[in-house]
Design a protein around this motif. Structure first.
Motif, PDB file in Angstrom:
ATOM      1  N   PRO A 274       0.812  -1.214   0.000  1.00  0.00           N
ATOM      2  CA  PRO A 274       0.000   0.000   0.000  1.00  0.00           C
ATOM      3  C   PRO A 274       0.852   1.274   0.000  1.00  0.00           C
ATOM      4  CG  PRO A 274      -0.092  -1.050   2.144  1.00  0.00           C
ATOM      5  CD  PRO A 274       0.631  -1.992   1.241  1.00  0.00           C
ATOM      6  N   GLU A 275       2.098   1.190   0.521  1.00  0.00           N
ATOM      7  CA  GLU A 275       2.921   2.407   0.576  1.00  0.00           C
ATOM      8  C   GLU A 275       3.255   2.932  -0.821  1.00  0.00           C
ATOM      9  OE1 GLU A 275       3.394  -0.474   1.926  1.00  0.00           O
ATOM     10  OE2 GLU A 275       5.487  -1.035   2.212  1.00  0.00           O
ATOM     11  N   LYS A 276       3.182   2.048  -1.805  1.00  0.00           N
ATOM     12  CA  LYS A 276       3.475   2.440  -3.181  1.00  0.00           C
ATOM     13  C   LYS A 276       2.415   3.413  -3.718  1.00  0.00           C
ATOM     14  CE  LYS A 276       5.969   0.604  -6.885  1.00  0.00           C
ATOM     15  NZ  LYS A 276       6.983   1.617  -6.726  1.00  0.00           N
ATOM     16  N   LYS A 277       1.216   3.289  -3.156  1.00  0.00           N
ATOM     17  CA  LYS A 277       0.122   4.175  -3.542  1.00  0.00           C
ATOM     18  C   LYS A 277       0.516   5.653  -3.414  1.00  0.00           C
ATOM     19  CE  LYS A 277      -4.430   5.360  -1.610  1.00  0.00           C
ATOM     20  NZ  LYS A 277      -5.130   5.804  -2.814  1.00  0.00           N
ATOM     21  N   ALA A 278       1.340   5.952  -2.387  1.00  0.00           N
ATOM     22  CA  ALA A 278       1.714   7.347  -2.106  1.00  0.00           C
ATOM     23  C   ALA A 278       2.410   8.010  -3.299  1.00  0.00           C
ATOM     24  CB  ALA A 278       2.600   7.408  -0.872  1.00  0.00           C
ATOM     25  N   GLU A 279       3.057   7.204  -4.144  1.00  0.00           N
ATOM     26  CA  GLU A 279       3.732   7.801  -5.310  1.00  0.00           C
ATOM     27  C   GLU A 279       2.720   8.441  -6.257  1.00  0.00           C
ATOM     28  OE1 GLU A 279       6.586   5.037  -7.069  1.00  0.00           O
ATOM     29  OE2 GLU A 279       7.013   4.256  -5.057  1.00  0.00           O
ATOM     30  N   ASN A 280       1.495   7.924  -6.224  1.00  0.00           N
ATOM     31  CA  ASN A 280       0.446   8.544  -7.032  1.00  0.00           C
ATOM     32  C   ASN A 280       0.049   9.902  -6.464  1.00  0.00           C
ATOM     33  OD1 ASN A 280      -0.398   6.573  -9.212  1.00  0.00           O
ATOM     34  ND2 ASN A 280      -0.320   5.272  -7.384  1.00  0.00           N
TER      35      ASN A 280
END
Ligand code: GLC
Length: 478
Positions: A274-280
């Motif tokens: 889920p932390e990858k979402k922050a790149e959006n």
């Protein structure tokens, strides 16, 4: 024998869609065909609007051309078809009625859909495709149910067919002046009484009376529409017909809405990371020109700007929300009063707010992917799909407990260190209550580890069609 289901409706994605009905009719038929593993024959009939793209037109074959009766007139009607995802799609062609810029909103909508419904009846006869269940959706398709039981009931194959009527939103009923009863709707005598409500023609009311099975798009809404507060004048009719009423929650298309594969979002991610979402969010902040600070929580709203969507509550608390040093983006069009409110809000808070007063599907996906929280405080909501899409993209929904929102989102909680619920919810229609849940959401946001655990949990709730498609199969007795 394979059961045959024929859906009738005024819009379906990807052919022509303006809202939730279009999403549902675009994905439910295929989901039913899939759930039945070929055990049912699923077809859909739609008008052939100008907006149906050339790509699909090129795939269509001509089924027939005929003249059909609309009261005392005889009108051109072409029927075309194509196959897609295990479903046969029929399109009713008449350029006078359907080659127009928009789908609805014309002075002669009553006549356009009377033509469409008559064309559906004539097509079933001409092509000999009477199904076991004719499944009509919302007022634009209501006349098919009424005609099946009245005007066309002398045809044995028609009389043998069962009808299902689904209410996607009881607010839009198809209400017309009784003066056009004979000339447009070709109803008289007792048949005319069936559609009368409070001195006007009411097509939805007629279908509720005539159908064999009545459904709506959540269990909670099925209860709500028995009351005057929600029924827009039809509560007595609904109560009288409640023996045949059930609520089946909509799903969303899990292939079309998937952050693991969505080509419209800058960075793809899954519930495992889920932390990858922050790149959006970083990308979105850049796109919107918010300076730095992408650690700030982003609240999104993607909605028609209409009062039943609860926009008033957001207007009421907007300034206080922004004092909490968050970012806020709203996407949608609608009531000019709300549009100018949000434009002014942005003008006053250029560093924190973006008001995107437009309709843009790709942008909406970037917002689902970028946002931390999704605000949807509807006054009434038959089902609602955005809260499900938001969940799938890990944008935690903050919703009011009504209709399908109540049936799909439950409030955050903690039991012995375990997180419960899948959003933040409140009951009373009040700005204070909304702000209270926003504050609870912000407390969670500050605890990064817990917040990410909750995002994973929210993303893993199953809002695909699989459960609901089975419920429809039960309804059809498959
Ligand atoms: C209508 C309702 C919405 C529902 C949709 C599909 O647009 O307002 O709540 O999700 O229909 O059934």
């Amino acid at each position: 024998m394979r059961k045959k289901i024929l859906f009738v409706g005024s819009e379906a994605a990807p052919f022509a869609a303006t809202g939730g009905l279009g999403d549902v009719l675009g994905s439910l038929p295929a989901a039913i065909a899939d759930a039945a593993q070929d055990g049912v024959d699923v077809r859909v009939i739609l008008p052939l609007y100008a907006s149906v793209s050339d790509k699909y037109r090129a795939e269509m074959r001509e089924e027939c051309v005929m003249r059909i009766p609309l009261a005392w007139r005889s009108l051109y009607c072409g029927v075309k078809s194509l196959y897609r995802d295990g479903v046969k799609w029929y399109f009713i062609d008449n350029e006078d009625y359907f080659k127009r810029e928009r789908l609805y909103g014309y002075y002669d909508d009553g006549e356009r859909f009377a033509f469409f419904c008559t064309a559906v009846m004539e097509t079933m006869q001409r092509l000999n495709i009477f199904p076991d269940y004719l499944h009509a959706n919302d007022w634009q398709a209501a006349l098919t149910v009424i005609y099946a039981k009245r005007r066309y009931a002398h045809i044995p194959a028609c009389a043998a067919m069962k009808t299902v009527f689904t209410i996607h939103n009881i607010e839009y009923q198809g209400v017309y002046d009784p003066a056009i009863l004979g000339d447009i709707f070709a109803l008289s005598g007792d048949d005319a009484l069936t559609v009368m409500q409070g001195g006007a023609i009411n097509l939805m009311k007629g279908a509720i009376e005539c159908c064999d099975l009545l459904t709506t798009v959540s269990r909670r809404y099925a209860e709500e529409i028995k009351t005057p507060e929600f029924a827009h004048g039809l509560d007595e009719v609904i109560r009288r017909n409640s023996g045949k009423l059930s609520g089946i929650l909509n799903g969303i298309d899990y292939l079309a809405y998937d952050p693991k594969t969505d080509p419209a979002i800058p960075v793809r991610y899954s519930s495992r990371l889920p932390e990858k979402k922050a790149e959006n969010k970083t990308a979105f902040f850049r796109e919107m020109g918010f300076d730095g600070g992408d650690g700030k929580p982003l609240f999104a709203m993607i909605t028609r700007l209409a009062s039943h969507k609860g926009v008033d509550l957001v207007c009421e608390i907007a300034d206080r929300l922004l004092e909490r040093d968050v970012r806020f983006a709203v996407l949608g069009t609608g009531d000019p009063g709300y549009e100018s409110f949000f434009r002014e809000l942005e003008a006053r808070h250029r560093d924190k707010v973006r008001s995107l007063i437009l309709f843009d599907r790709a942008l909406s996906r970037r917002m689902y992917a970028a946002s931390d929280f999704f605000i949807m405080p509807s006054k009434s909501e038959p089902c609602g799909l955005s809260q499900m899409i938001a969940s799938r993209y890990g944008s935690i929904p903050i919703t009011r407990e009504t209709g399908g929102l109540a049936d799909s989102i439950s409030d955050y909680g903690e039991e012995d260190g375990k997180l419960t619920g899948n959003g933040f919810t409140f009951r009373d229609y009040s700005g204070e209550k909304l702000l209270e849940r926003i504050d609870a959401a912000l407390r969670l946001y500050r605890d990064r580890e817990k917040y990410l655990r909750y995002v994973t949990r929210v993303m893993r709730i199953d809002f695909s069609w699989s459960k609901s498609a089975k419920k429809y199969l039960e309804l059809y007795g498959v």
